[in-house]
Design a protein around this motif. Structure first.
Motif, PDB file in Angstrom:
ATOM      1  N   ALA A  48       0.837  -1.204   0.000  1.00  8.22           N
ATOM      2  CA  ALA A  48       0.000   0.000   0.000  1.00  8.22           C
ATOM      3  C   ALA A  48       0.868   1.248   0.000  1.00  8.22           C
ATOM      4  O   ALA A  48       1.979   1.261   0.534  1.00  8.22           O
ATOM      5  N   LYS A  49       0.348   2.298  -0.614  1.00 11.12           N
ATOM      6  CA  LYS A  49       1.067   3.570  -0.719  1.00 11.12           C
ATOM      7  C   LYS A  49       0.282   4.659  -0.001  1.00 11.12           C
ATOM      8  O   LYS A  49      -0.932   4.538   0.169  1.00 11.12           O
ATOM      9  N   PRO A  50       0.943   5.743   0.389  1.00 11.16           N
ATOM     10  CA  PRO A  50       0.208   6.835   1.028  1.00 11.16           C
ATOM     11  C   PRO A  50      -0.737   7.510   0.035  1.00 11.16           C
ATOM     12  O   PRO A  50      -0.508   7.512  -1.168  1.00 11.16           O
ATOM     13  N   LYS A  51      -1.802   8.090   0.563  1.00  9.50           N
ATOM     14  CA  LYS A  51      -2.753   8.808  -0.279  1.00  9.50           C
ATOM     15  C   LYS A  51      -2.084  10.031  -0.895  1.00  9.50           C
ATOM     16  O   LYS A  51      -1.199  10.637  -0.297  1.00  9.50           O
ATOM     17  N   ARG A  52      -2.582  10.399  -2.083  1.00 10.65           N
ATOM     18  CA  ARG A  52      -2.081  11.623  -2.705  1.00 10.65           C
ATOM     19  C   ARG A  52      -2.696  12.824  -2.001  1.00 10.65           C
ATOM     20  O   ARG A  52      -3.856  12.812  -1.611  1.00 10.65           O
TER      21      ARG A  52
END
Length: 59
Positions: A48-52
């Motif tokens: 998972a990646k951080p939200k933009r």
């Protein structure tokens, strides 16, 4: 898992679906044929990646 990702300010990114939770009525059908609202996709937290963050013009 989408809600858990959202609570942690994450998004699935390009992470693949690890598992699909389906309703009891569709447990014997192929995985993508269940169209009920009780279907959920589980993603890997490590991918998972951080939200933009939206730009000022978008806010």
């Amino acid at each position: 898992m989408g809600r858990q990702l959202r609570d942690r300010d994450l998004c699935p990114g390009r992470g693949t679906v690890v598992a699909i939770l389906r309703c009891k009525a569709c447990r014997t059908t192929p995985q993508w044929s269940c169209t009920h609202r009780r279907r959920a996709w589980l993603y890997d937290l490590a991918a998972a990646k951080p939200k933009r963050v939206p730009m000022l013009a978008q806010e």
